[in-house]
Motif scaffolding. Structure first.
Motif, PDB file in Angstrom:
ATOM      1  N   SER A   1      -3.410  -0.006  11.563  1.00 39.10           N
ATOM      2  CA  SER A   1      -4.271  -0.074  12.743  1.00 39.10           C
ATOM      3  C   SER A   1      -4.584  -1.520  13.121  1.00 39.10           C
ATOM      4  O   SER A   1      -4.556  -1.897  14.309  1.00 39.10           O
ATOM      5  CB  SER A   1      -5.571   0.696  12.474  1.00 39.10           C
ATOM      6  OG  SER A   1      -6.443   0.592  13.580  1.00 39.10           O
ATOM      7  N   GLU A   2      -4.860  -2.360  12.125  1.00 40.82           N
ATOM      8  CA  GLU A   2      -5.177  -3.759  12.413  1.00 40.82           C
ATOM      9  C   GLU A   2      -3.975  -4.498  12.970  1.00 40.82           C
ATOM     10  O   GLU A   2      -4.109  -5.301  13.907  1.00 40.82           O
ATOM     11  CB  GLU A   2      -5.680  -4.481  11.153  1.00 40.82           C
ATOM     12  CG  GLU A   2      -6.095  -5.911  11.459  1.00 40.82           C
ATOM     13  CD  GLU A   2      -6.483  -6.736  10.238  1.00 40.82           C
ATOM     14  OE1 GLU A   2      -6.544  -7.976  10.373  1.00 40.82           O
ATOM     15  OE2 GLU A   2      -6.716  -6.156   9.165  1.00 40.82           O
TER      16      GLU A   2
ATOM     17  N   ARG B   1      -3.465   2.975   6.196  1.00 40.50           N
ATOM     18  CA  ARG B   1      -3.773   3.324   7.596  1.00 40.50           C
ATOM     19  C   ARG B   1      -4.595   2.222   8.268  1.00 40.50           C
ATOM     20  O   ARG B   1      -4.381   1.897   9.438  1.00 40.50           O
ATOM     21  CB  ARG B   1      -4.518   4.658   7.661  1.00 40.50           C
ATOM     22  CG  ARG B   1      -3.641   5.857   7.310  1.00 40.50           C
ATOM     23  CD  ARG B   1      -4.332   7.151   7.655  1.00 40.50           C
ATOM     24  NE  ARG B   1      -5.509   7.390   6.849  1.00 40.50           N
ATOM     25  CZ  ARG B   1      -5.515   8.036   5.690  1.00 40.50           C
ATOM     26  NH1 ARG B   1      -4.379   8.504   5.201  1.00 40.50           N
ATOM     27  NH2 ARG B   1      -6.625   8.223   5.017  1.00 40.50           N
ATOM     28  N   LYS B   2      -5.529   1.642   7.525  1.00 38.28           N
ATOM     29  CA  LYS B   2      -6.361   0.568   8.072  1.00 38.28           C
ATOM     30  C   LYS B   2      -5.516  -0.647   8.438  1.00 38.28           C
ATOM     31  O   LYS B   2      -5.714  -1.264   9.503  1.00 38.28           O
ATOM     32  CB  LYS B   2      -7.427   0.173   7.042  1.00 38.28           C
ATOM     33  CG  LYS B   2      -8.361  -0.923   7.522  1.00 38.28           C
ATOM     34  CD  LYS B   2      -9.389  -1.271   6.449  1.00 38.28           C
ATOM     35  CE  LYS B   2     -10.299  -2.411   6.904  1.00 38.28           C
ATOM     36  NZ  LYS B   2     -11.273  -2.793   5.848  1.00 38.28           N
ATOM     37  N   CYS B   3      -4.575  -1.015   7.583  1.00 34.66           N
ATOM     38  CA  CYS B   3      -3.730  -2.184   7.837  1.00 34.66           C
ATOM     39  C   CYS B   3      -2.794  -1.949   9.022  1.00 34.66           C
ATOM     40  O   CYS B   3      -2.550  -2.861   9.823  1.00 34.66           O
ATOM     41  CB  CYS B   3      -2.921  -2.533   6.593  1.00 34.66           C
ATOM     42  SG  CYS B   3      -3.911  -3.208   5.239  1.00 34.66           S
TER      43      CYS B   3
ATOM     44  N   LYS C   1      -5.882   5.107   2.497  1.00 34.50           N
ATOM     45  CA  LYS C   1      -6.832   4.581   3.486  1.00 34.50           C
ATOM     46  C   LYS C   1      -6.513   3.130   3.818  1.00 34.50           C
ATOM     47  O   LYS C   1      -6.577   2.701   4.975  1.00 34.50           O
ATOM     48  CB  LYS C   1      -8.260   4.698   2.950  1.00 34.50           C
ATOM     49  CG  LYS C   1      -8.768   6.130   2.830  1.00 34.50           C
ATOM     50  CD  LYS C   1     -10.175   6.161   2.240  1.00 34.50           C
ATOM     51  CE  LYS C   1     -10.670   7.592   2.093  1.00 34.50           C
ATOM     52  NZ  LYS C   1     -12.010   7.644   1.451  1.00 34.50           N
ATOM     53  N   GLN C   2      -6.188   2.362   2.779  1.00 32.72           N
ATOM     54  CA  GLN C   2      -5.837   0.956   2.957  1.00 32.72           C
ATOM     55  C   GLN C   2      -4.611   0.829   3.854  1.00 32.72           C
ATOM     56  O   GLN C   2      -4.550  -0.050   4.736  1.00 32.72           O
ATOM     57  CB  GLN C   2      -5.564   0.340   1.586  1.00 32.72           C
ATOM     58  CG  GLN C   2      -5.184  -1.131   1.583  1.00 32.72           C
ATOM     59  CD  GLN C   2      -5.062  -1.661   0.163  1.00 32.72           C
ATOM     60  OE1 GLN C   2      -6.060  -1.859  -0.533  1.00 32.72           O
ATOM     61  NE2 GLN C   2      -3.836  -1.870  -0.305  1.00 32.72           N
TER      62      GLN C   2
ATOM     63  N   SER D   1       0.828  -1.208   0.000  1.00 34.99           N
ATOM     64  CA  SER D   1       0.000   0.000   0.000  1.00 34.99           C
ATOM     65  C   SER D   1       0.863   1.259   0.000  1.00 34.99           C
ATOM     66  O   SER D   1       0.528   2.258  -0.644  1.00 34.99           O
ATOM     67  CB  SER D   1      -0.921   0.012   1.230  1.00 34.99           C
ATOM     68  OG  SER D   1      -1.749  -1.122   1.253  1.00 34.99           O
TER      69      SER D   1
END
Length: 262
Positions: free
Chosen positions: A64-65, A60-62, A57-58, A42
């Motif tokens: 965070s996970e 930041r989401k990854c 966005k992808q 990403s």
């Protein structure tokens, strides 16, 4: 008084950590391998196509996970004996995370690409320890199918590194990953534990693998951004298929554990 009680209940519910079953733990730890590669992918995509907000966005989401997964695994009582192994992952993550969330550049992408390998290695070692702790055949299947998720994203990562000229060996790594992915898919297909749903998903994934390989071999007439879109889209479908298969194997393990504990 009642308002205070309600607020306290909301606080404790929000901060309560859901206990992981062993199947969930192997699945979650396995996702960390995939996330290390997807974050890097990403980041590179953000550098290649900075106008595309989806990749940011992808990313930041990854990130965070990955962090929330670390916290969940640390709270699992069954994994207390593996604290040192998880600490190794945490230490590597502490160096990796700031780069992943920092300014995007070709230099930073090359740095993240390099760091993604030791982080993946540490995460993989932790999954292996969890598999041994579970000590069942379905635990091995969760580990192997979970690794397929990672390979789908490392394949895409290595292609993007080749495209952006970040590493001279990225194309060699890509074809090595393709060969491993195909081999382990065949291994999963032979399992006696497979249900009809699992077999159907494996067969679909085989078809997507063949389609992606056409792009790497130059059999598609697409180039540039369009080829990137097709390859990353296809490897994402491979990821989703293997994620579902891994969850099915995790359910099999938990069902076995419930039967044994009765």
């Amino acid at each position: 008084m009642m308002r205070s009680i309600v607020l306290l209940l909301l606080f404790f519910c929000a901060n309560e950590t859901i206990a992981l079953t062993m199947g969930d733990a192997i699945n979650t730890a396995g996702r960390q391998r995939m996330l290390s590669q997807r974050i890097t992918q990403s980041f590179i995509l953000t550098g290649i196509q900075p106008e595309n907000q989806r990749y940011q966005k992808q990313l930041r989401k990854c990130v965070s996970e990955f962090q929330s997964n670390l916290d969940a695994l640390a709270s699992m009582p069954e994994g207390a004996s593996l604290t040192q192994d998880l600490l190794t992952v945490r230490q590597l993550w502490a160096d990796f995370k700031p780069v992943a969330l920092g300014p995007v550049s070709k230099v930073a992408a090359a740095d993240l690409y390099k760091q993604s390998s030791p982080l993946l290695t540490a995460a993989h070692a932790y999954v292996g320890k969890l598999e041994k702790l579970a000590n069942t055949s379905s635990a091995e299947l969760i580990n192997v199918s979970g690794r397929q998720r990672m390979l789908s994203q490392r394949i895409a990562k290595n292609y993007l590194a080749y495209y952006w000229q970040l590493d001279n060996n990225s194309l060699k790594h890509l074809y090595s990953d393709l060969a491993e992915y195909e081999l382990m898919l065949s291994y999963l297909k032979e399992s006696d534990l497979n249900t009809e749903d699992i077999m159907r998903k494996i067969m679909k994934t085989e078809g997507h693998l063949r389609y992606a390989a056409k792009g790497f071999d130059g059999d598609m007439t697409l180039k540039g951004d369009r080829l990137i879109f097709v390859i990353t889209g296809t490897t994402d479908i491979m990821l989703r298929n293997m994620d579902e298969i891994t969850r099915m194997y995790a359910t099999l393990l938990d069902t076995q554990n419930q039967i044994v504990s009765r």
